[in-house]
Design a protein around this motif. Structure first.
Motif, PDB file in Angstrom:
ATOM      1  N   ASN A  94      -8.047 -10.750 -17.006  1.00 59.73           N
ATOM      2  CA  ASN A  94      -8.485  -9.695 -16.130  1.00 59.73           C
ATOM      3  C   ASN A  94      -7.623  -9.599 -14.876  1.00 59.73           C
ATOM      4  O   ASN A  94      -7.229  -8.517 -14.459  1.00 59.73           O
ATOM      5  N   ARG A  95      -7.325 -10.737 -14.272  1.00 62.00           N
ATOM      6  CA  ARG A  95      -6.547 -10.698 -13.032  1.00 62.00           C
ATOM      7  C   ARG A  95      -5.129 -10.200 -13.287  1.00 62.00           C
ATOM      8  O   ARG A  95      -4.545  -9.520 -12.436  1.00 62.00           O
ATOM      9  N   TRP A  96      -4.559 -10.505 -14.463  1.00 60.32           N
ATOM     10  CA  TRP A  96      -3.224  -9.996 -14.766  1.00 60.32           C
ATOM     11  C   TRP A  96      -3.264  -8.498 -15.050  1.00 60.32           C
ATOM     12  O   TRP A  96      -2.304  -7.779 -14.735  1.00 60.32           O
ATOM     13  N   PHE A  97      -4.354  -8.019 -15.616  1.00 54.86           N
ATOM     14  CA  PHE A  97      -4.501  -6.575 -15.796  1.00 54.86           C
ATOM     15  C   PHE A  97      -4.597  -5.878 -14.439  1.00 54.86           C
ATOM     16  O   PHE A  97      -3.994  -4.815 -14.229  1.00 54.86           O
ATOM     17  N   ILE A  98      -5.359  -6.461 -13.524  1.00 58.66           N
ATOM     18  CA  ILE A  98      -5.462  -5.899 -12.170  1.00 58.66           C
ATOM     19  C   ILE A  98      -4.089  -5.863 -11.509  1.00 58.66           C
ATOM     20  O   ILE A  98      -3.723  -4.887 -10.844  1.00 58.66           O
ATOM     21  N   LEU A  99      -3.311  -6.925 -11.687  1.00 58.98           N
ATOM     22  CA  LEU A  99      -1.960  -6.955 -11.135  1.00 58.98           C
ATOM     23  C   LEU A  99      -1.113  -5.830 -11.714  1.00 58.98           C
ATOM     24  O   LEU A  99      -0.404  -5.128 -10.967  1.00 58.98           O
ATOM     25  N   CYS A 100      -1.167  -5.635 -13.023  1.00 60.18           N
ATOM     26  CA  CYS A 100      -0.405  -4.553 -13.648  1.00 60.18           C
ATOM     27  C   CYS A 100      -0.838  -3.184 -13.123  1.00 60.18           C
ATOM     28  O   CYS A 100      -0.004  -2.302 -12.879  1.00 60.18           O
ATOM     29  N   LEU A 101      -2.134  -3.007 -12.945  1.00 64.33           N
ATOM     30  CA  LEU A 101      -2.649  -1.746 -12.413  1.00 64.33           C
ATOM     31  C   LEU A 101      -2.117  -1.489 -11.015  1.00 64.33           C
ATOM     32  O   LEU A 101      -1.683  -0.371 -10.685  1.00 64.33           O
ATOM     33  N   ALA A 102      -2.119  -2.525 -10.169  1.00 61.17           N
ATOM     34  CA  ALA A 102      -1.598  -2.386  -8.811  1.00 61.17           C
ATOM     35  C   ALA A 102      -0.108  -2.058  -8.821  1.00 61.17           C
ATOM     36  O   ALA A 102       0.373  -1.277  -7.996  1.00 61.17           O
ATOM     37  N   ILE A 103       0.634  -2.649  -9.756  1.00 62.30           N
ATOM     38  CA  ILE A 103       2.070  -2.388  -9.851  1.00 62.30           C
ATOM     39  C   ILE A 103       2.339  -0.931 -10.197  1.00 62.30           C
ATOM     40  O   ILE A 103       3.151  -0.257  -9.546  1.00 62.30           O
ATOM     41  N   VAL A 104       1.649  -0.417 -11.215  1.00 64.32           N
ATOM     42  CA  VAL A 104       1.920   0.952 -11.657  1.00 64.32           C
ATOM     43  C   VAL A 104       1.477   1.963 -10.599  1.00 64.32           C
ATOM     44  O   VAL A 104       2.153   2.969 -10.362  1.00 64.32           O
ATOM     45  N   ALA A 105       0.344   1.712  -9.952  1.00 67.23           N
ATOM     46  CA  ALA A 105      -0.091   2.603  -8.871  1.00 67.23           C
ATOM     47  C   ALA A 105       0.920   2.626  -7.744  1.00 67.23           C
ATOM     48  O   ALA A 105       1.205   3.681  -7.161  1.00 67.23           O
ATOM     49  N   GLN A 106       1.490   1.465  -7.440  1.00 63.35           N
ATOM     50  CA  GLN A 106       2.487   1.399  -6.381  1.00 63.35           C
ATOM     51  C   GLN A 106       3.772   2.123  -6.775  1.00 63.35           C
ATOM     52  O   GLN A 106       4.419   2.751  -5.933  1.00 63.35           O
ATOM     53  N   ILE A 107       4.156   2.048  -8.039  1.00 66.96           N
ATOM     54  CA  ILE A 107       5.332   2.790  -8.501  1.00 66.96           C
ATOM     55  C   ILE A 107       5.134   4.291  -8.264  1.00 66.96           C
ATOM     56  O   ILE A 107       6.032   4.995  -7.797  1.00 66.96           O
ATOM     57  N   ALA A 108       3.932   4.798  -8.580  1.00 63.85           N
ATOM     58  CA  ALA A 108       3.646   6.215  -8.362  1.00 63.85           C
ATOM     59  C   ALA A 108       3.755   6.577  -6.887  1.00 63.85           C
ATOM     60  O   ALA A 108       4.335   7.610  -6.523  1.00 63.85           O
ATOM     61  N   SER A 109       3.217   5.717  -6.028  1.00 65.01           N
ATOM     62  CA  SER A 109       3.260   5.984  -4.595  1.00 65.01           C
ATOM     63  C   SER A 109       4.679   5.899  -4.043  1.00 65.01           C
ATOM     64  O   SER A 109       5.101   6.751  -3.246  1.00 65.01           O
ATOM     65  N   ILE A 110       5.429   4.892  -4.468  1.00 68.49           N
ATOM     66  CA  ILE A 110       6.789   4.692  -3.968  1.00 68.49           C
ATOM     67  C   ILE A 110       7.684   5.873  -4.312  1.00 68.49           C
ATOM     68  O   ILE A 110       8.493   6.334  -3.500  1.00 68.49           O
TER      69      ILE A 110
ATOM     70  N   ALA B  25       1.231  10.352  -9.783  1.00 67.14           N
ATOM     71  CA  ALA B  25       0.035  10.073  -8.989  1.00 67.14           C
ATOM     72  C   ALA B  25      -1.219  10.597  -9.673  1.00 67.14           C
ATOM     73  O   ALA B  25      -2.261   9.927  -9.703  1.00 67.14           O
ATOM     74  N   VAL B  26      -1.133  11.790 -10.232  1.00 66.22           N
ATOM     75  CA  VAL B  26      -2.283  12.364 -10.944  1.00 66.22           C
ATOM     76  C   VAL B  26      -2.653  11.510 -12.151  1.00 66.22           C
ATOM     77  O   VAL B  26      -3.840  11.285 -12.445  1.00 66.22           O
ATOM     78  N   ALA B  27      -1.655  11.003 -12.858  1.00 69.19           N
ATOM     79  CA  ALA B  27      -1.920  10.186 -14.044  1.00 69.19           C
ATOM     80  C   ALA B  27      -2.594   8.865 -13.695  1.00 69.19           C
ATOM     81  O   ALA B  27      -3.442   8.361 -14.449  1.00 69.19           O
ATOM     82  N   MET B  28      -2.237   8.274 -12.542  1.00 63.19           N
ATOM     83  CA  MET B  28      -2.760   6.962 -12.183  1.00 63.19           C
ATOM     84  C   MET B  28      -4.127   7.004 -11.522  1.00 63.19           C
ATOM     85  O   MET B  28      -4.887   6.038 -11.595  1.00 63.19           O
ATOM     86  N   ALA B  29      -4.471   8.092 -10.881  1.00 58.97           N
ATOM     87  CA  ALA B  29      -5.714   8.150 -10.103  1.00 58.97           C
ATOM     88  C   ALA B  29      -6.961   7.793 -10.917  1.00 58.97           C
ATOM     89  O   ALA B  29      -7.784   6.976 -10.462  1.00 58.97           O
TER      90      ALA B  29
ATOM     91  N   ALA C  25      -3.516  -1.539   0.085  1.00 60.50           N
ATOM     92  CA  ALA C  25      -4.742  -1.720  -0.704  1.00 60.50           C
ATOM     93  C   ALA C  25      -4.460  -2.498  -1.985  1.00 60.50           C
ATOM     94  O   ALA C  25      -5.221  -3.398  -2.365  1.00 60.50           O
ATOM     95  N   GLY C  26      -3.359  -2.155  -2.663  1.00 65.66           N
ATOM     96  CA  GLY C  26      -3.006  -2.891  -3.869  1.00 65.66           C
ATOM     97  C   GLY C  26      -2.674  -4.339  -3.579  1.00 65.66           C
ATOM     98  O   GLY C  26      -3.033  -5.241  -4.347  1.00 65.66           O
ATOM     99  N   GLY C  27      -2.016  -4.586  -2.451  1.00 67.21           N
ATOM    100  CA  GLY C  27      -1.722  -5.961  -2.059  1.00 67.21           C
ATOM    101  C   GLY C  27      -2.986  -6.756  -1.787  1.00 67.21           C
ATOM    102  O   GLY C  27      -3.113  -7.917  -2.208  1.00 67.21           O
TER     103      GLY C  27
ATOM    104  N   ALA D 251       7.525  -6.047  -6.780  1.00 65.36           N
ATOM    105  CA  ALA D 251       8.589  -5.522  -7.639  1.00 65.36           C
ATOM    106  C   ALA D 251       8.363  -4.048  -7.954  1.00 65.36           C
ATOM    107  O   ALA D 251       9.280  -3.359  -8.418  1.00 65.36           O
ATOM    108  N   ALA D 252       7.152  -3.558  -7.692  1.00 62.56           N
ATOM    109  CA  ALA D 252       6.877  -2.139  -7.914  1.00 62.56           C
ATOM    110  C   ALA D 252       7.777  -1.257  -7.064  1.00 62.56           C
ATOM    111  O   ALA D 252       8.133  -0.149  -7.488  1.00 62.56           O
ATOM    112  N   GLN D 253       8.164  -1.727  -5.880  1.00 55.63           N
ATOM    113  CA  GLN D 253       9.006  -0.878  -5.034  1.00 55.63           C
ATOM    114  C   GLN D 253      10.369  -0.631  -5.662  1.00 55.63           C
ATOM    115  O   GLN D 253      10.764   0.528  -5.834  1.00 55.63           O
ATOM    116  N   PRO D 254      11.142  -1.675  -6.029  1.00 52.80           N
ATOM    117  CA  PRO D 254      12.418  -1.364  -6.676  1.00 52.80           C
ATOM    118  C   PRO D 254      12.266  -0.658  -8.017  1.00 52.80           C
ATOM    119  O   PRO D 254      13.111   0.174  -8.377  1.00 52.80           O
TER     120      PRO D 254
END
Length: 396
Positions: A3-19, A170-174, A114-116, A137-140
């Motif tokens: 579960n925690r690794w899934f949460i990490l992946c979710l935070a990464i992809v959301a951050q990619i959309a924002s970046i 962003a729409v896809a991740m929300a 928030a993701g952090g 790593a989501a930023q690069p």
């Protein structure tokens, strides 16, 4: 465990959309200049306006994160970012476009903090450097996606069409964030000193201010290289914008790996900030070599530019983790938002000021000036104590 690794992946992809929304403009500067008839300094100013939006709103977003939680804040931010980007199709002229880009920054800022905070709650101190290295790593990765795709879209369909790519992400991740971005239970794995319910302000102590200062200083070389790398390759080396974007995109993979590696390094040595000092010193040396090679050995300058791109982005995960651990979980949202706000000062002013330097003295002087900020960061880094995660919420 999963579960925690899934949460990490979710935070990464959301951050990619924002970046991609916040920092995609530098990769379409040629199309931006063509669309509005801008000079390079004017285009650099517009490229920095999303960071101005961050700067104006992130302190308030930090309070929202700590009070209403990560899921609400991230979902609202992604939806507002997509809405703001869609306005670019309805405006005309650089002033109106600049206002919209500022609004994009105001809407998109809190996803990083928030993701952090979400990830910090799921991982213990012994794993936190690695986890946050992965998350940062989501930023690069987001920059790489932007550099690879947005110049192609911009060349074929224009500036506005290119900016609709991050809106779609962003729409896809929300909805995914709205459903799955949950906090850990009452007995999270991160049961260390940072997780204690401490409410006293960390800003009574100097350590957190020094970490903020280091991030601001290192933001200058980071955003100098990031903003003007594509323009440098196009104007000084005669590359096409899509080719330059593709090569810059290629540096984002080693940049992401560098964040992962430095996070694991910090876990191993028990300090987030001692590695930061080394990175700052090496980055400054590389920028000086780039400045010299741009004049004396132009062929080597391209390789050095790519090395500087990787080095300049490798510190963020460490400083971001350090400021959150220093603050403690009760203050982590506000502290990370403050961190992003102060970094936004660098990312807002750097494109403007370095654009003036480039127009006045050329790229060589801009690279040399960026190296000076690396040297200042070496002097400011607090390295006398162990990682907050390794001991207490107040050590560093």
């Amino acid at each position: 465990m999963g579960n925690r690794w899934f949460i990490l992946c979710l935070a990464i992809v959301a951050q990619i959309a924002s970046i991609s929304a916040l920092f995609g403009v530098p990769f379409v500067i040629p199309a931006l200049r063509e669309a509005y008839g801008l000079t390079i300094a004017q285009a650099g100013t517009l490229a920095g306006l999303p960071s101005l939006g961050l700067l104006l709103t992130l302190p308030g977003w930090g309070v929202v994160i700590d009070r209403y939680g990560e899921r609400f804040t991230m979902t609202a931010s992604l939806l507002l970012t997509a809405s703001a980007l869609s306005l670019l199709a309805a405006v005309d002229g650089p002033v109106a476009a600049g206002a919209v880009l500022t609004l994009v920054g105001a809407a998109g800022g809190p996803v990083n903090a928030a993701g952090g905070r979400l990830v910090l709650g799921w991982f213990s101190a012994r794993e936190r450097g690695l986890a946050m290295g992965l998350r940062q790593a989501a930023q690069p990765l987001g920059m790489g996606l932007s550099a690879a795709l947005m110049p192609i879209i911009a060349e074929r369909h224009g500036f506005v069409a290119a900016m609709l790519l991050p809106a779609a992400l962003a729409v896809a991740m929300a909805p995914l964030v709205a459903v799955f971005a949950v906090r850990p239970g009452p007995d999270p794995r991160g049961g260390d000193a940072m997780m204690a319910a401490e409410t006293a302000s960390p800003y009574r102590h100097a350590a957190i201010w020094r970490v903020h200062g280091v991030s601001m200083l290192l933001g200058v070389p980071q955003f100098t290289v990031m903003t003007y790398a594509l323009v440098y390759l196009v104007e000084e080396h005669g590359w096409s914008a899509p080719l330059a974007g593709a090569v810059i995109a290629g540096t984002q993979v080693p940049g992401a790996l560098a964040r992962l590696g430095t996070g694991a390094w910090s876990d191993r040595v028990g300090s987030r900030l001692r590695p930061v000092r080394i990175i700052a010193a090496v980055s400054g040396a590389a920028l000086l070599l780039l400045a010299g090679a741009s004049v004396a050995v132009p062929a080597a300058a391209v390789a050095l530019l790519l090395a500087c791109l990787v080095l300049s982005m490798s510190h963020n995960g460490l400083t971001f983790t350090a400021v959150a651990e220093t603050a403690g979980l009760a203050w982590a949202g506000r502290a990370m938002a403050a961190q992003n706000s102060l970094q936004a000062v660098s990312s807002t002013l750097t494109p403007v000021l370095m654009g003036v330097v480039i127009a006045w003295q050329g790229f060589t002087s801009a690279f040399a000036a960026a190296a000076l900020f690396c040297a200042l960061a070496v002097a400011v880094v607090p390295v006398g104590r162990r990682s907050p995660g390794a001991t207490s919420a107040r050590s560093g």
